[in-house]
Scaffold this active site. Structure first.
Site, PDB file in Angstrom:
ATOM      1  N   ASP A 179      41.664 -47.276 -10.303  1.00  0.00           N
ATOM      2  CA  ASP A 179      42.129 -46.830  -8.988  1.00  0.00           C
ATOM      3  C   ASP A 179      42.414 -45.329  -9.019  1.00  0.00           C
ATOM      4  O   ASP A 179      42.014 -44.580  -8.123  1.00  0.00           O
ATOM      5  CB  ASP A 179      43.394 -47.624  -8.636  1.00  0.00           C
ATOM      6  CG  ASP A 179      43.816 -47.464  -7.193  1.00  0.00           C
ATOM      7  OD1 ASP A 179      42.959 -47.164  -6.353  1.00  0.00           O
ATOM      8  OD2 ASP A 179      45.015 -47.651  -6.912  1.00  0.00           O
ATOM      9  N   HIS A 264      37.002 -45.249  -2.128  1.00  0.00           N
ATOM     10  CA  HIS A 264      37.760 -46.368  -1.555  1.00  0.00           C
ATOM     11  C   HIS A 264      37.026 -47.015  -0.382  1.00  0.00           C
ATOM     12  O   HIS A 264      37.166 -48.211  -0.149  1.00  0.00           O
ATOM     13  CB  HIS A 264      39.168 -45.932  -1.142  1.00  0.00           C
ATOM     14  CG  HIS A 264      40.173 -46.082  -2.241  1.00  0.00           C
ATOM     15  ND1 HIS A 264      40.268 -45.158  -3.259  1.00  0.00           N
ATOM     16  CD2 HIS A 264      41.081 -47.050  -2.518  1.00  0.00           C
ATOM     17  CE1 HIS A 264      41.215 -45.554  -4.103  1.00  0.00           C
ATOM     18  NE2 HIS A 264      41.723 -46.697  -3.686  1.00  0.00           N
ATOM     19  N   HIS A 267      34.800 -49.331  -2.029  1.00  0.00           N
ATOM     20  CA  HIS A 267      35.633 -50.467  -2.465  1.00  0.00           C
ATOM     21  C   HIS A 267      35.795 -51.473  -1.327  1.00  0.00           C
ATOM     22  O   HIS A 267      35.603 -52.672  -1.499  1.00  0.00           O
ATOM     23  CB  HIS A 267      37.020 -49.973  -2.909  1.00  0.00           C
ATOM     24  CG  HIS A 267      38.071 -51.041  -2.877  1.00  0.00           C
ATOM     25  ND1 HIS A 267      38.732 -51.391  -1.716  1.00  0.00           N
ATOM     26  CD2 HIS A 267      38.544 -51.876  -3.837  1.00  0.00           C
ATOM     27  CE1 HIS A 267      39.567 -52.387  -1.978  1.00  0.00           C
ATOM     28  NE2 HIS A 267      39.473 -52.698  -3.259  1.00  0.00           N
ATOM     29  N   HIS A 284      41.187 -54.481  -7.780  1.00  0.00           N
ATOM     30  CA  HIS A 284      41.032 -53.315  -6.887  1.00  0.00           C
ATOM     31  C   HIS A 284      40.444 -52.123  -7.657  1.00  0.00           C
ATOM     32  O   HIS A 284      39.449 -51.531  -7.237  1.00  0.00           O
ATOM     33  CB  HIS A 284      42.406 -52.970  -6.307  1.00  0.00           C
ATOM     34  CG  HIS A 284      42.446 -51.711  -5.509  1.00  0.00           C
ATOM     35  ND1 HIS A 284      41.961 -51.621  -4.234  1.00  0.00           N
ATOM     36  CD2 HIS A 284      42.909 -50.463  -5.816  1.00  0.00           C
ATOM     37  CE1 HIS A 284      42.125 -50.382  -3.776  1.00  0.00           C
ATOM     38  NE2 HIS A 284      42.699 -49.661  -4.716  1.00  0.00           N
TER      39      HIS A 284
HETATM   40 ZN    ZN Z   1      43.396 -47.691  -4.421  1.00  0.00          ZN
END
Ligand code: ZN
Length: 380
Positions: A179, A264, A267, A284
């Site tokens: 992340d 992101h 993601h 994540h």
């Molecule tokens: Zn994140």
């Protein structure tokens, strides 16, 4: 591109990290109130329960309710827990656990979606940068990203008790690094494209935030591997605590005030890949790591930098191929249509147009590079 020239920075009111930090809450009750409503994962709560109750007792805090066994940040859970906290007349919410619990607790405490009270977060799993930001990612019942909830208030107290976090399997620290890996590049993309940061009342990213995001990346490259090894022996070292800070604080400040970008956004699209729920379920940070490499490819970054990022992923154990995150080439057009939706809040913060074709091609290239570098890595 944002029209304003105003730059805005946000941060939690207090950030406390170190062994024994669970007992740092009570003496800051001026920030919170007297009646605590605690929610979190069963194991996470049990790991801090004794010390938390002692601390509450010592400082005259009443525990009005403790809800164990909560997991995901869904609309249903937010409403259920907010109703419960209201009924118990809680003064403040305490969230105990990893990223989804941090997000859920922030939503329950928020004025926008919950009870409008202060929040303390005890982050027992440093697997995302959720503890320090003023937003939550809300998932639907199938665990696909539904929307992002933004708040005006940053968390009041964030506690990272490293004597607890180091007990969690190293895979969570690694997911947190995945992340945090994106933070520098997303912040740099926002700075270049003059995009707004990730605050509800945001503006342009201050250079302070961009620099913190760069420090986040440096920390991972310098300490990431050693931190993981220390974590595997439950050893709290400076390297370990530096990476725990990078994952929770630097990444949090970096993305929120520095801005999010393609990594992101990709993601979010990849959460819709049907194979993602099969074991071992990617986290994540796993999806963000893939998104980061894709972003670097789209940005046509120098080969040496892309190699550094891929080799970092291989060294700490982050995924570098689609297979590892349960996605196939066939899933990509559908997934990337979610990313490239014109209403996506941050996927378009790049200095070039984000299109489905561009994202799909980048992800195919990630897979090709990932396979090639993995083979090289295995032969070493
Ligand atoms: Zn994140």
């Amino acid at each position: 591109m944002l029209k304003t020239r105003v730059k805005v920075m946000a941060a939690p009111n207090r950030y406390i990290i170190g062994p024994g930090a669970v007992k740092e809450l009570g003496r800051r009750k001026m920030l919170l109130g007297k009646k605590a409503f605690v929610l979190g994962g069963t194991r996470s709560i049990e790991s801090v329960e004794k010390e938390m109750k002692e601390d509450f007792q010592e400082h005259g805090i009443e525990l009005v309710h403790m809800e164990k066994g909560v997991r995901y940040c869904t609309a249903r859970e937010i409403n259920r827990l907010a109703d419960m906290a209201r009924a118990k007349q809680a003064d403040f919410i305490v969230g105990v656990g990893g990223g989804s619990i941090m997000d859920l607790a922030k939503a329950v405490a928020s004025a926008e979606y919950g009870i409008g009270k202060p929040i303390a977060l005890i982050n027992t799993i440093p697997s995302t940068d959720a503890p320090c930001s003023a937003l939550s990612v809300q998932y639907d019942e199938k665990h696909v990203v539904e929307k992002v909830l933004f708040y005006y208030r940053s968390p009041d107290i964030v506690i990272v008790p490293t004597d607890k976090t180091v007990q969690a399997p190293a895979k969570w620290l690694v997911a947190g690094m995945g992340d945090a890996l994106a933070t520098r590049f997303e912040a740099e993309a926002c700075a270049e494209s003059r995009s707004g940061n990730a605050l509800i009342d945001g503006g342009l990213p201050p250079f302070t935030a961009t620099r913190l995001a760069q420090l986040c990346y440096e920390t991972l490259i310098n300490y990431g591997y050693h931190a993981k090894l220390a974590n595997e022996r439950q050893a709290i070292t400076e390297a370990y605590e530096n990476v725990a800070q990078a994952n929770t604080l630097l990444s949090g400040l970096g993305f929120e005030s520095g801005g999010l970008g393609a990594a992101h956004g990709i993601h979010d699209g990849l959460t819709a890949a049907p194979g993602r729920m099969k074991a071992p379920k990617p986290e994540h940070g796993d999806l963000v790591a893939i998104g980061t490499i894709a972003q670097l490819i789209m940005e046509n970054r120098p080969k040496a930098l892309i190699e550094e990022v891929i080799n970092f992923c291989l060294t700490v154990g982050l995924p570098v191929t689609l297979e590892e995150i349960g996605a196939t080439f066939d899933d990509l057009p559908h997934c990337m249509a979610i990313t490239c939706n014109p209403n996506h809040p941050y996927a378009h913060n790049e200095p070039f147009p984000m299109t489905v074709d561009r994202c799909v091609d980048a992800l195919k290239a990630v897979d090709a590079l990932g396979r090639a570098y993995r083979d090289k890595f295995m032969r070493r």
